[in-house]
Design a protein around this motif. Structure first.
Motif, PDB file in Angstrom:
ATOM      1  N   PRO A   1       8.655  -8.699   5.829  1.00 23.11           N
ATOM      2  CA  PRO A   1       7.711  -7.600   5.584  1.00 23.11           C
ATOM      3  C   PRO A   1       8.242  -6.474   4.413  1.00 23.11           C
ATOM      4  O   PRO A   1       9.311  -6.324   4.432  1.00 23.11           O
ATOM      5  N   PHE A   2       7.106  -5.942   3.719  1.00 26.56           N
ATOM      6  CA  PHE A   2       7.466  -4.893   2.895  1.00 26.56           C
ATOM      7  C   PHE A   2       7.764  -3.654   3.631  1.00 26.56           C
ATOM      8  O   PHE A   2       7.123  -3.452   4.782  1.00 26.56           O
ATOM      9  N   GLU A   3       8.296  -2.610   3.259  1.00 29.05           N
ATOM     10  CA  GLU A   3       8.826  -1.516   3.902  1.00 29.05           C
ATOM     11  C   GLU A   3       6.999  -0.782   3.690  1.00 29.05           C
ATOM     12  O   GLU A   3       6.594  -1.172   2.775  1.00 29.05           O
ATOM     13  N   ALA A   4       6.796  -0.118   4.723  1.00 25.60           N
ATOM     14  CA  ALA A   4       5.557   0.477   4.889  1.00 25.60           C
ATOM     15  C   ALA A   4       5.130   1.047   3.474  1.00 25.60           C
ATOM     16  O   ALA A   4       3.967   0.732   3.066  1.00 25.60           O
TER      17      ALA A   4
ATOM     18  N   ARG B   1       1.847   0.488   0.801  1.00 28.78           N
ATOM     19  CA  ARG B   1       0.732   1.544   0.408  1.00 28.78           C
ATOM     20  C   ARG B   1       0.858   1.578  -1.357  1.00 28.78           C
ATOM     21  O   ARG B   1      -0.334   1.734  -1.652  1.00 28.78           O
ATOM     22  N   VAL B   2       1.948   1.469  -1.762  1.00 28.36           N
ATOM     23  CA  VAL B   2       2.016   1.671  -3.099  1.00 28.36           C
ATOM     24  C   VAL B   2       1.313   0.371  -3.881  1.00 28.36           C
ATOM     25  O   VAL B   2       0.576   0.463  -4.685  1.00 28.36           O
TER      26      VAL B   2
ATOM     27  N   LEU C   1       4.389   9.642  -3.288  1.00 35.88           N
ATOM     28  CA  LEU C   1       3.593   9.201  -1.878  1.00 35.88           C
ATOM     29  C   LEU C   1       3.464  10.539  -1.014  1.00 35.88           C
ATOM     30  O   LEU C   1       2.473  10.692  -0.377  1.00 35.88           O
ATOM     31  N   GLU C   2       4.637  11.214  -0.901  1.00 35.27           N
ATOM     32  CA  GLU C   2       4.645  12.459  -0.164  1.00 35.27           C
ATOM     33  C   GLU C   2       3.578  13.522  -0.705  1.00 35.27           C
ATOM     34  O   GLU C   2       2.830  13.866  -0.153  1.00 35.27           O
ATOM     35  N   ALA C   3       3.513  13.582  -2.006  1.00 37.53           N
ATOM     36  CA  ALA C   3       2.410  14.397  -2.745  1.00 37.53           C
ATOM     37  C   ALA C   3       1.185  13.802  -2.490  1.00 37.53           C
ATOM     38  O   ALA C   3       0.057  14.575  -1.962  1.00 37.53           O
ATOM     39  N   LEU C   4       0.960  12.406  -2.619  1.00 37.00           N
ATOM     40  CA  LEU C   4      -0.378  11.930  -2.267  1.00 37.00           C
ATOM     41  C   LEU C   4      -0.993  12.329  -0.591  1.00 37.00           C
ATOM     42  O   LEU C   4      -2.043  12.623  -0.873  1.00 37.00           O
TER      43      LEU C   4
ATOM     44  N   GLY D   1       2.585 -10.212  -2.809  1.00 39.21           N
ATOM     45  CA  GLY D   1       1.857  -8.882  -3.173  1.00 39.21           C
ATOM     46  C   GLY D   1       1.369  -8.097  -1.966  1.00 39.21           C
ATOM     47  O   GLY D   1       0.845  -6.948  -1.871  1.00 39.21           O
ATOM     48  N   ARG D   2       1.186  -8.956  -0.938  1.00 43.03           N
ATOM     49  CA  ARG D   2       0.434  -8.616   0.292  1.00 43.03           C
ATOM     50  C   ARG D   2       0.880  -8.768   1.643  1.00 43.03           C
ATOM     51  O   ARG D   2       1.268  -7.792   2.313  1.00 43.03           O
ATOM     52  N   THR D   3       1.402  -9.925   1.816  1.00 41.71           N
ATOM     53  CA  THR D   3       2.027 -10.376   3.238  1.00 41.71           C
ATOM     54  C   THR D   3       3.511  -9.944   3.250  1.00 41.71           C
ATOM     55  O   THR D   3       4.035  -9.825   4.461  1.00 41.71           O
ATOM     56  N   GLY D   4       4.215  -9.840   2.181  1.00 42.68           N
ATOM     57  CA  GLY D   4       5.860  -9.601   2.322  1.00 42.68           C
ATOM     58  C   GLY D   4       6.457 -10.369   1.326  1.00 42.68           C
ATOM     59  O   GLY D   4       5.568 -10.686   0.343  1.00 42.68           O
ATOM     60  N   TYR D   5       7.775 -10.479   1.157  1.00 41.87           N
ATOM     61  CA  TYR D   5       8.269 -11.202   0.275  1.00 41.87           C
ATOM     62  C   TYR D   5       9.385 -12.123   0.896  1.00 41.87           C
ATOM     63  O   TYR D   5       9.818 -11.764   2.154  1.00 41.87           O
ATOM     64  N   SER D   6       9.912 -13.087   0.378  1.00 41.93           N
ATOM     65  CA  SER D   6      11.202 -13.674   0.701  1.00 41.93           C
ATOM     66  C   SER D   6      12.288 -13.866  -0.485  1.00 41.93           C
ATOM     67  O   SER D   6      12.017 -13.728  -1.510  1.00 41.93           O
ATOM     68  N   VAL D   7      13.327 -14.129   0.082  1.00 40.85           N
ATOM     69  CA  VAL D   7      14.600 -14.089  -0.658  1.00 40.85           C
ATOM     70  C   VAL D   7      15.385 -15.411  -0.356  1.00 40.85           C
ATOM     71  O   VAL D   7      15.694 -15.654   0.933  1.00 40.85           O
ATOM     72  N   THR D   8      15.300 -16.382  -1.269  1.00 38.04           N
ATOM     73  CA  THR D   8      16.293 -17.671  -1.021  1.00 38.04           C
ATOM     74  C   THR D   8      17.216 -17.631  -2.167  1.00 38.04           C
ATOM     75  O   THR D   8      17.343 -17.137  -3.106  1.00 38.04           O
ATOM     76  N   GLU D   9      18.267 -18.456  -1.715  1.00 36.36           N
ATOM     77  CA  GLU D   9      19.139 -18.753  -2.916  1.00 36.36           C
ATOM     78  C   GLU D   9      18.775 -19.807  -3.860  1.00 36.36           C
ATOM     79  O   GLU D   9      18.229 -20.744  -3.510  1.00 36.36           O
TER      80      GLU D   9
END
Ligand code: ADP
Length: 652
Positions: free
Chosen positions: A7-10, A14-15, A105-108, A155-163
């Motif tokens: 999952p992406f960091e929360a 939002r971004v 994001l803080e400002a937002l 860009g929605r559900t998360g990301y993967s990293v593979t070799e």
């Protein structure tokens, strides 16, 4: 080796949400962001290679390559820069790597509507790719490492990293699977136009290569060809740089999207040799007041990027300045650590500060102090202008920090400053104030408080008004901090109307007020007795009670001791838990006021002891309210007030 979906960091989520839904009307800027990242990656490798030349290996020419694959609907931006390994990919593309993004994001969060207005000033970087792509694949190999990695996401559900199965070339390739409605970015002409518009100043060659659709005979396969000029913009002669090129360069270095307020481009030769291209923004960056913000000036040495985090290059109060400084004097292999205390840097800093303050002074001078633009075309080359006063209202609070930080340039900064004032103009500079001084007036009088409009009606101003003395209304918290350091402008001392003794009697009253002068005032033994009685009634609640030389209509006011802190500063420090409690105030009384004259009569008799005490306390609370200070016991105040009101209303 398959990696599960992470999952992406929360915050990333939002971004991405903001990006995809509505961030930019101009989607084409995604390309600027990717090219900008690629250029940074090349900059970083070039810097690292100064110490480890073998990092450049078989590919010493740094460049950026854009590949349009019309058949597959893919757009790839590839660089042979520093690259990312597995950890880098997770840290940089799976979290909010940029502190700027986090603060945005803080400002937002805090800002609501205002936050949304800030979006325009803000670049979201890599994530902008998801405006046009429903899938982004990043293939990267870090310089000096053998293994390659693939980062992929919708860009929605998360990301993967593979070799990666095969060893990819050094650097990073970002491939966008373009959305159905973004196929326009497969048009080579469009890509070329966008690159020229936003990225022409990139110092590395940008090559464009096109692979036509199979069977498409109209589009020719194009070999890679360079589409930018790839020379450092700041090294070109000024008359060969267009406004648009300057602007895009500003957007690139500043991560900002307004038009700059000022541009300062010069080459110094002599004791120091360097070129500077600096910008002052027109719009206030959302984090301007954040003390963690640092200036945005990148240091280059002989065209090679060294660092964008050299604090000592500019003082903190100029933290809104962005741009590039390119030194000929520093050694290319200078280490970032020793730069912080480098003598050449210190000398450049001094010169840069001077240049920036001079350029600001030009702007200030082009405008009359009351905000009207003077004749002439000063600054016209910078396009649409904000007035100096407008600009000052946004940036002044930060520039004023320089009055403390940079004693050497104090006079210069004071000359730039604009203040709210009781004079008709509403705002003034200090020269203007001095020119309007009344006969017999030496000092610059000010009153400081949380709200300039409320200050206008402060009792402490009454005597000054009667004598036509202009008073500066200081409502910026930073004012409290520089005033004790600065003390004077030219021959005129700054003097607070709410602290210490103030005696305006050397200044003649203006005509309308003159008549009141004769009105009977308490004096002598009568006044002494009244004051003694009041002190006895108020006890420890006040430091002192004394007759006032600043009141006309009001019966009482509070003032601070001459040596101590001004009342507003104390309240500020209390609010920020820097002090435990407010010091005791001095209560000044107006010896001409009917109420005090009546109290003097009460003090003379023996009766009414209790009533006198209650009145004294009521007056003290009243002074506290006017000053904006808390009442220690609001219900007692209310009780007393009701009691005296009832008495006043009772039939005789
Ligand atoms: P920014 O570039 O403003 O820091 P981004 O979201 O665009 O923010 O990128 C986040 C980080 O990812 C960058 O700071 C950089 O460390 C890394 N990155 C992005 N693109 C590349 C690239 N082409 N090569 C190497 N690192 C990259």
């Amino acid at each position: 080796m398959q990696d599960t979906l992470r999952p992406f960091e929360a915050d990333v989520g939002r971004v991405l949400d903001i990006v995809v839904n509505s961030l930019y009307r101009e989607r084409e800027i995604f390309l600027r962001e990717l090219v900008s990242n690629a250029s940074d990656a090349c900059d970083r490798l070039r810097y690292e290679s100064l110490e480890e030349p073998e990092l450049l290996g078989e590919e010493p020419e740094l460049r950026i390559h854009i590949l349009v694959d019309r058949g597959k609907g893919l757009l790839t931006v590839r660089d042979n820069g520093i690259g990312m390994n597995r950890e880098d990919l997770v840290a940089n593309l799976g979290t909010i790597a940029r502190s700027g993004t986090a603060r945005f994001l803080e400002a937002l969060e805090k800002g609501g509507k205002e936050g949304l207005d800030l979006i325009g000033q803000f670049g979201v970087g890599f994530y902008a790719a998801f405006m046009v792509a429903d899938r982004v694949v990043v293939l990267s190999r870090k310089a000096g490492e053998e293994r390659g990695w693939i980062w992929a996401s919708d860009g929605r559900t998360g990301y993967s990293v593979t070799e990666a199965e095969e060893r990819p070339p050094r650097g990073t390739a970002v491939t966008l699977h373009l959305k159905e409605d973004a196929k326009e970015f497969l048009d080579p002409e469009r890509i070329e136009t966008i690159v020229r518009r936003y990225s022409d100043h990139i110092t590395f060659p940008i090559l464009l290569e096109v692979r036509p659709k199979p069977g498409d005979t109209k589009t020719k396969k194009q070999e890679p060809r360079q589409i930018n000029s790839a020379s450092a913009l700041w090294t070109r002669p000024r008359n060969e740089i267009t406004e648009e090129q300057y602007r895009e360069f500003y957007h690139h270095v500043a991560h900002a999207f307004d038009d700059p307020y000022l541009r300062i481009h010069f080459t110094a030769e002599g004791v120091l040799s360097y070129t500077a291209l600096l910008f002052v923004p027109a719009l206030r960056p959302f984090d301007l007041l954040d003390p963690r913000r640092r200036h945005g000036v990148k240091l280059y040495v002989k065209r090679v990027f060294i660092t964008d985090a050299l604090d000592s290059l500019l003082p903190r109060y100029l933290r809104f300045v962005t741009g590039v400084v390119d030194s000929e004097d520093l050694q290319l292999n200078v280490s970032r650590e020793t730069l912080q205390n480098n003598a050449v840097v210190a000398r450049m800093r001094k010169a840069l500060v001077r240049r920036i303050l001079d350029a600001l002074a030009e702007e200030a001078k082009a405008e009359k102090p009351d905000g009207e633009q003077a004749d002439g075309d000063a600054g016209a080359e910078n396009g649409k202008r904000r007035s100096w006063l407008d600009w000052w209202r946004d940036f002044g609070p930060v520039l004023k920090e320089g009055l403390i930080e940079d004693a050497e340039n104090r006079e210069r900064i004071l000359a730039l400053a604009r203040f709210k004032t009781t004079a008709e103009t509403g705002w003034t500079d200090l020269e203007g104030y001095l020119a309007r001084r009344r006969p017999g007036q030496t000092a610059i009088y000010y009153i400081s408080g949380e709200n300039a409009e409320a200050l206008r009606n402060h009792p402490q101003l009454e005597e000054a008004r009667a004598r036509g003395v202009e008073v500066l209304l200081l409502d910026d918290p930073v004012d409290e901090f520089w005033l004790p350091e600065v003390r004077a402008f030219r021959d005129a001392e700054f003097r607070s109307l709410t602290r210490g003794e103030v005696d305006l009697s050397a200044i003649p009253p203006v005509e309308e007020a003159a008549g009141e002068e004769g009105e009977a005032a308490l004096a002598g033994a009568e006044l002494d007795r009244l004051i003694a009685r009041m002190k006895a009634a108020l006890g420890d609640a006040v430091r002192d009670v004394r007759p006032s030389k600043r009141l006309r209509e009001s019966p009482v006011c509070l003032v601070a001791e001459g040596q101590g802190l001004d009342m507003r500063l104390e309240r500020f420090l209390l609010q920020h838990a820097q002090i435990g409690e407010l010091s005791r105030r001095i209560l000044e009384i107006n010896p001409r006021h009917p109420l005090l004259r009546r109290m003097a009569e009460m003090a003379a008799g023996d009766g009414d002891g209790e009533e006198f005490d209650e009145l004294a306390r009521l007056l003290l609370d009243q002074a506290r309210i006017v000053e904006g200070e808390p009442l220690p016991d609001p219900s007692a105040f209310s009780r007393r007030l009701s009691r005296f009101l009832a008495k006043g209303l009772a039939p005789a």
